[in-house]
Write a protein that holds these residues in place. Structure first.
Motif, mmCIF file in Angstrom:
data_model
loop_
_atom_site.group_PDB
_atom_site.id
_atom_site.type_symbol
_atom_site.label_atom_id
_atom_site.label_comp_id
_atom_site.label_asym_id
_atom_site.label_seq_id
_atom_site.Cartn_x
_atom_site.Cartn_y
_atom_site.Cartn_z
ATOM 1 N N ARG A 1 0.802 -1.224 0.000
ATOM 2 C CA ARG A 1 0.000 0.000 0.000
ATOM 3 C C ARG A 1 0.837 1.277 0.000
ATOM 4 N NH1 ARG A 1 -2.975 4.005 2.071
ATOM 5 N NH2 ARG A 1 -5.240 4.004 1.720
ATOM 6 N N PRO A 2 1.890 1.417 0.813
ATOM 7 C CA PRO A 2 2.675 2.664 0.744
ATOM 8 C C PRO A 2 3.266 2.918 -0.636
ATOM 9 C CG PRO A 2 3.192 1.446 2.753
ATOM 10 C CD PRO A 2 2.368 0.542 1.910
ATOM 11 N N ALA A 3 3.775 1.868 -1.285
ATOM 12 C CA ALA A 3 4.354 2.049 -2.613
ATOM 13 C C ALA A 3 3.278 2.410 -3.641
ATOM 14 C CB ALA A 3 5.092 0.784 -3.056
ATOM 15 N N VAL A 4 2.101 1.803 -3.539
ATOM 16 C CA VAL A 4 1.008 2.132 -4.444
ATOM 17 C C VAL A 4 0.535 3.557 -4.213
ATOM 18 C CG1 VAL A 4 -1.374 1.584 -5.083
ATOM 19 C CG2 VAL A 4 0.275 -0.261 -4.693
ATOM 20 N N SER A 5 0.437 3.958 -2.967
ATOM 21 C CA SER A 5 0.037 5.333 -2.646
ATOM 22 C C SER A 5 1.011 6.343 -3.229
ATOM 23 C CB SER A 5 -0.060 5.502 -1.129
ATOM 24 O OG SER A 5 -0.399 6.838 -0.796
ATOM 25 N N ASN A 6 2.290 6.024 -3.183
ATOM 26 C CA ASN A 6 3.290 6.918 -3.773
ATOM 27 C C ASN A 6 3.195 6.928 -5.302
ATOM 28 O OD1 ASN A 6 5.797 8.594 -3.485
ATOM 29 N ND2 ASN A 6 6.660 6.895 -4.667
ATOM 30 N N LEU A 7 2.787 5.791 -5.884
ATOM 31 C CA LEU A 7 2.677 5.696 -7.337
ATOM 32 C C LEU A 7 1.537 6.548 -7.883
ATOM 33 C CD1 LEU A 7 3.557 4.181 -10.005
ATOM 34 C CD2 LEU A 7 1.825 2.461 -9.399
ATOM 35 N N VAL A 8 0.423 6.636 -7.126
ATOM 36 C CA VAL A 8 -0.784 7.310 -7.644
ATOM 37 C C VAL A 8 -1.043 8.649 -6.974
ATOM 38 C CG1 VAL A 8 -1.798 5.062 -8.140
ATOM 39 C CG2 VAL A 8 -2.328 6.184 -5.975
ATOM 40 N N LYS A 9 -0.090 9.160 -6.212
ATOM 41 C CA LYS A 9 -0.349 10.356 -5.414
ATOM 42 C C LYS A 9 -0.667 11.592 -6.241
ATOM 43 C CE LYS A 9 4.583 11.461 -5.074
ATOM 44 N NZ LYS A 9 5.737 11.673 -4.163
ATOM 45 N N ASP A 10 -0.207 11.653 -7.465
ATOM 46 C CA ASP A 10 -0.440 12.835 -8.297
ATOM 47 C C ASP A 10 -1.616 12.687 -9.245
ATOM 48 O OD1 ASP A 10 1.788 14.102 -7.174
ATOM 49 O OD2 ASP A 10 3.151 13.167 -8.612
ATOM 50 N N LEU A 11 -2.377 11.604 -9.148
ATOM 51 C CA LEU A 11 -3.500 11.359 -10.047
ATOM 52 C C LEU A 11 -4.799 11.854 -9.430
ATOM 53 C CD1 LEU A 11 -2.539 7.779 -11.280
ATOM 54 C CD2 LEU A 11 -1.906 9.988 -12.248
ATOM 55 N N SER A 12 -5.792 12.078 -10.264
ATOM 56 C CA SER A 12 -7.024 12.726 -9.816
ATOM 57 C C SER A 12 -7.894 11.812 -8.956
ATOM 58 C CB SER A 12 -7.822 13.225 -11.026
ATOM 59 O OG SER A 12 -8.107 12.155 -11.907
ATOM 60 N N CYS A 13 -7.993 10.540 -9.300
ATOM 61 C CA CYS A 13 -8.876 9.621 -8.573
ATOM 62 C C CYS A 13 -8.081 8.668 -7.696
ATOM 63 C CB CYS A 13 -9.744 8.841 -9.558
ATOM 64 S SG CYS A 13 -10.872 9.847 -10.531
ATOM 65 N N ASP A 14 -7.001 9.154 -7.108
ATOM 66 C CA ASP A 14 -6.146 8.280 -6.307
ATOM 67 C C ASP A 14 -6.860 7.750 -5.067
ATOM 68 O OD1 ASP A 14 -6.164 10.941 -5.422
ATOM 69 O OD2 ASP A 14 -4.345 10.624 -4.231
ATOM 70 N N GLN A 15 -7.722 8.584 -4.452
ATOM 71 C CA GLN A 15 -8.406 8.137 -3.244
ATOM 72 C C GLN A 15 -9.386 7.011 -3.548
ATOM 73 O OE1 GLN A 15 -7.607 9.044 -0.163
ATOM 74 N NE2 GLN A 15 -5.974 10.260 -1.142
ATOM 75 N N SER A 16 -10.048 7.077 -4.702
ATOM 76 C CA SER A 16 -10.948 5.996 -5.076
ATOM 77 C C SER A 16 -10.185 4.694 -5.265
ATOM 78 C CB SER A 16 -11.683 6.371 -6.366
ATOM 79 O OG SER A 16 -12.479 5.311 -6.824
ATOM 80 N N LEU A 17 -9.005 4.765 -5.867
ATOM 81 C CA LEU A 17 -8.178 3.569 -6.043
ATOM 82 C C LEU A 17 -7.749 3.004 -4.704
ATOM 83 C CD1 LEU A 17 -5.402 3.059 -8.677
ATOM 84 C CD2 LEU A 17 -4.933 2.513 -6.298
ATOM 85 N N LEU A 18 -7.302 3.864 -3.805
ATOM 86 C CA LEU A 18 -6.828 3.383 -2.505
ATOM 87 C C LEU A 18 -7.971 2.802 -1.682
ATOM 88 C CD1 LEU A 18 -4.316 6.244 -1.610
ATOM 89 C CD2 LEU A 18 -3.789 3.944 -2.438
ATOM 90 N N GLN A 19 -9.178 3.359 -1.809
ATOM 91 C CA GLN A 19 -10.324 2.798 -1.090
ATOM 92 C C GLN A 19 -10.654 1.401 -1.594
ATOM 93 O OE1 GLN A 19 -13.531 5.615 -1.460
ATOM 94 N NE2 GLN A 19 -12.481 7.196 -0.274
ATOM 95 N N ASP A 20 -10.618 1.227 -2.917
ATOM 96 C CA ASP A 20 -10.871 -0.120 -3.453
ATOM 97 C C ASP A 20 -9.758 -1.085 -3.065
ATOM 98 O OD1 ASP A 20 -13.237 0.605 -4.592
ATOM 99 O OD2 ASP A 20 -12.440 0.893 -6.613
ATOM 100 N N LEU A 21 -8.544 -0.593 -2.996
ATOM 101 C CA LEU A 21 -7.435 -1.448 -2.578
ATOM 102 C C LEU A 21 -7.620 -1.882 -1.129
ATOM 103 C CD1 LEU A 21 -4.723 -2.707 -3.407
ATOM 104 C CD2 LEU A 21 -3.604 -0.614 -2.599
ATOM 105 N N ASP A 22 -8.055 -0.968 -0.261
ATOM 106 C CA ASP A 22 -8.323 -1.336 1.131
ATOM 107 C C ASP A 22 -9.476 -2.332 1.232
ATOM 108 O OD1 ASP A 22 -6.303 0.352 1.958
ATOM 109 O OD2 ASP A 22 -7.638 2.066 2.281
ATOM 110 N N SER A 23 -10.499 -2.144 0.391
ATOM 111 C CA SER A 23 -11.618 -3.097 0.395
ATOM 112 C C SER A 23 -11.146 -4.479 -0.034
ATOM 113 C CB SER A 23 -12.724 -2.608 -0.543
ATOM 114 O OG SER A 23 -13.216 -1.343 -0.136
ATOM 115 N N PHE A 24 -10.234 -4.518 -0.983
ATOM 116 C CA PHE A 24 -9.674 -5.803 -1.409
ATOM 117 C C PHE A 24 -8.900 -6.460 -0.275
ATOM 118 C CE2 PHE A 24 -5.745 -7.828 -2.987
ATOM 119 C CZ PHE A 24 -6.292 -8.968 -3.558
#
Length: 817
Positions: free
Chosen positions: A161-184
């Protein structure tokens, strides 16, 4: 290969690159700085940077903000590339040897001409996009050293998760991605999600989250998916859709293996990705870069849907799960792209020719059809209003519709299209560029002019306004137009949805509560639709004045039944109708804004009207800037832009289509032009003509082109016109293409008519062969337009012996029959 030379490559250090033409910020201009070397050493170690290292890097960044970085190139260039066409795909194997020659450099750069289509070697490189106004003579492709590494794809784990968060930090829908990742992570079976990460050199470089597709029956019913797969060969649990996808931009080469490996690990055989229009505000999918997904997928066209009377059918109706539109996230606004392993065996072509389409308002010609194997890199749309699919096309009223495209159709066309918002003011054929107001020069290889015709501001110059004038003078001055420098705020010339939206908002804000008159000037179906729009806004009919100029050649309404119904509705609403008047004068007070009164004249007497708002819907002509551009570029103009049946003008690089054009007199068919045909069919023929020159697959199959004949092309689709007329009547008129000046002999026809002027009128006209060639509907109820359009061109026997049933009195109402 087998001791046989199959190619030649020469490379050298990159000495000079016209970087002004390309956006190289994400590549740091191909310069290597000490900061990047330190960061690379930290990242390659696979360890998290310590606070001391982070602070040191931040200090170096602050220092380099004020100091000029050392100009140390970080790339080399391929100067010459020659390969045997049969071994083109194997030429990529030489890239690793090129980097061995330059172990201290990270980028391999290659430039090519835009007219050169992408071949196998280039498909492994990343194309650096340029702006539509860029005048660079070449295309830039790059390959990063990281593309030579080995990618590992595995299921995501909590420590990622930390590496993925760093990968998508500059994208517009990053929070939606991280929420789905947490749900997974929490409960993957409950949410039906699967997450996979791509890893290179112990770094997370990509992530793909998919979700089980629960609406396969809906997709199968609404899209032509079976053009590509057979559903019987894929179990329901093997279908999924892409929820999120992120991959580092430099790893284009690995996008297809990434998807293929995810399909294997997830035990899926088909992936779907839904695309949304630009104006859609509730996007929850994080996809970057989108081009990587589009390159691996094929677009799927929608099926024509039957509109069922569900309440009347009762238990016999199809399942509502298939007929009802899905939630906004899965609505039909989304087009579907399919990713399937076997489809990746096809050969794709990237066309880098600069193709420019110029429209004014909304382009009704479908210029480029969906070709799964062909991608256009330099497709530019020049429009005064921008891309027509950028906003919802609700029924704004005022103007009729041809039912060619709606907002859902336009939303599927915006991919890989550069949109230039402006107006063409000049064409330079020698240098091959178009000058756009407020933008600058836009270069082209192929130019398509389909600006259509527009209502233009009138220039009332008729003298002797207080007395009668001759009819010839009326007709002569009724066609004069000009572009006024100061346009009053209450004078509207409506040409597209944007103009209609602006007029509606102005009326609601400045006119509804006032006492002035609304004056509508013109003699076509648009004026009647505008009257109904004003009435629907709550404007009393006594404040509406409809002024019809003397244009006997124009038939606004199709027959006397519709005319009587509309006239009765306007009379009941109290609308004032003035016939055979010509605009003579527009008057203002001491200031040019607003317009206060208008004067019309006739053979007998003048007409003076106080004016609170004026709608000009009189004669359509070519836009003056477009007309001047065509004239000054020495394109042949004979009242309209002259074209051949192949859409070409006298310039082999410039095409024309739509009402802007006319066929050359060489064909001796002045009564026919594109204005007489279905605009969607004309656009598809234009696309075929262009693709025959641009599609490498068609070029290989095509032999010697046949000799051009003196016959104009035959278009068979119907001309369609619709809208809402006074009285709340929903109107639809479908008829076969007909010449402007009818020269053909009279053909007997048979009419099947039910209903009348009360709002249940339905007329079907059969030709002497018994084929449906005209449909007229006037109803107070909403019309299932797509159902009625499917009747056109059908023989009456295919419609259950319609003529016989009608003569026997078995059909009393065509709407319910």
């Amino acid at each position: 290969v087998d001791k046989t030379i199959i190619g030649l490559i020469t490379v050298a250090d990159l000495d000079d690159l016209e970087s002004d033409h390309f956006d190289l910020r994400q590549f740091e201009g191909f310069y290597k700085t000490q900061e990047r070397q330190d960061e690379a050493e930290v990242n390659l170690s696979g360890e998290e940077p310590s606070r001391e290292t982070t602070s040191t890097l931040e200090e170096q960044r602050e220092t380099q903000m004020t100091e000029t970085p050392p100009e140390k190139h970080n790339s080399f260039c391929i100067k010459v590339l020659l390969t045997d066409q049969r071994s083109d795909l194997r030429s990529v194997e030489s890239i690793q040897y090129l980097f061995q020659l330059f172990p201290h450099l990270d980028y391999c750069v290659l430039t090519s001409l835009p007219s050169c289509n992408e071949f196998g070697f280039l498909q492994n490189f990343l194309r650096v996009p340029t702006g539509p106004t860029d005048l660079s003579p070449s295309e830039l492709y790059i390959f990063h050293r990281s593309g030579l590494g080995r990618m590992e794809v595995r299921k995501a784990v909590g420590s990622d998760r930390p590496a993925v968060s760093n990968l998508v930090k500059d994208l517009s829908c990053d929070q939606s991605l991280l929420q789905d990742l947490d749900s997974f992570y929490n409960d993957p079976y409950a949410v039906m999600l699967q997450a996979f990460v791509a890893q290179m050199d112990a770094q997370i470089v990509g992530i793909l989250i998919i979700k089980d597709e629960q609406d396969t029956d809906y997709l199968r019913a609404h899209y032509n998916i079976e053009n590509f797969i057979s559903f019987s060969q894929h179990r329901p649990e093997e279908h999924a859709h892409v929820r999120h996808f992120v991959l580092r931009p430099l790893l284009r080469l690995w996008s297809q293996p990434f998807f293929r490996e995810v399909l294997r690990l997830a035990h899926k055989s088909c992936l779907y990705y839904r695309t949304y229009p630009r104006h859609y505000r509730h996007q929850v999918s994080c996809v970057n870069p989108l081009d990587f997904v589009l390159d691996c997928a094929v677009p799927i066209s929608p099926r024509r849907q039957i509109i069922y009377p569900l309440e009347e059918l009762g238990n016999d109706a199809p399942s509502r799960r298939l007929t009802e539109e899905q939630s906004p996230i899965m609505s039909l606004n989304a087009s579907v792209l399919q990713l399937k392993a076997t489809l990746w065996l096809r050969v794709d072509f990237d066309c880098s020719n600069t193709l420019i389409v110029i429209v004014v308002g909304i382009c009704k010609e479908k210029v480029i059809q969906m070709r799964p194997h062909l991608k256009f890199n330099n497709l530019t749309l020049i429009s005064t209003r921008g891309f027509p699919g950028d906003y919802d096309h609700e029924d704004m009223g005022f103007l009729s519709t041809s039912h060619a495209y709606n907002s859902k159709d336009l939303a599927k066309m915006h991919f890989n299209i550069n949109v230039v918002k402006g107006k063409m003011v000049r064409i330079d054929r020698k240098s091959k560029y178009v000058l756009v107001s407020g933008v600058g020069m836009v270069p082209y290889d192929h130019l398509i002019l389909c600006t259509g015709l527009q209502y233009r501001a009138l220039n009332p110059t008729v003298k002797n306004k207080e007395g009668p004038i001759k009819k010839a003078q009326l007709l002569r001055h009724s066609t004069k137009h000009t572009n006024a420098r100061v346009v009053p705020s209450n004078l509207f010339t409506l040409n597209d949805v944007h103009d209609c939206m602006a007029a509606r908002h102005w009326l609601c804000a400045n006119f509804l509560d006032q006492s002035g008159n609304a004056v509508i000037y013109g003699n076509n179906i648009d004026v009647y639709i505008s009257v109904e729009t004003l009435l629907s806004l709550g404007i009393p009919g006594s404040r509406i004045h409809l002024v019809l100029p003397p244009e006997p050649a124009v038939c606004a309404l199709p027959n006397s039944v519709v005319e009587r119904a509309v006239a009765a509705a306007m009379e009941n609403a109290g609308v004032h109708v003035h016939r055979n008047f010509v605009l003579a004068q527009m008057s203002t007070d001491t200031h040019p804004d607003p317009l206060t009164s208008v004067t019309f004249t006739k053979d007998s007497r003048p007409l003076h009207l106080q004016c609170g708002v004026f709608f000009n819907l009189s004669c359509k002509e070519i836009d003056l800037d477009v007309l001047e551009s065509i004239q000054k570029s020495f394109l042949v103009l004979d009242d309209r832009l002259v074209i051949r049946t192949t859409f070409l003008t006298n310039d082999p690089a410039i095409y024309g289509a739509g009402p802007l054009t006319k066929f050359s007199r060489w064909y001796r068919s002045d009564e026919w032009s594109h204005a007489n045909f279905n605009s969607k069919e004309v656009g598809q023929e234009l696309a075929d003509a262009l693709l025959s020159r641009l599609d490498p697959a068609l070029q290989k199959l095509a032999g010697k082109s046949p000799k051009e004949t003196r016959l104009v092309p035959i278009y068979r689709r119907a001309k369609i016109q619709g809208g809402k007329l006074p009285g709340g009547f929903n109107f639809l008129h479908v008829t076969k293409p007909s010449p402007t000046k009818l020269k053909c002999p009279f053909q007997p026809s048979t009419e099947i008519v039910t209903g009348g002027e009360t709002g249940d009128y339905f007329c079907i006209k059969l030709n002497h062969h018994g084929v449906v060639e005209t449909i007229i509907c006037l109803s107070l109820e909403p019309l299932p337009v797509s159902n009625y359009l499917s009747l056109y061109g059908k023989h009456e026997l295919l419609l259950g012996g319609l003529l016989r049933s009608h003569r026997q009195g078995e059909i009393q109402d065509l709407y319910s029959g």
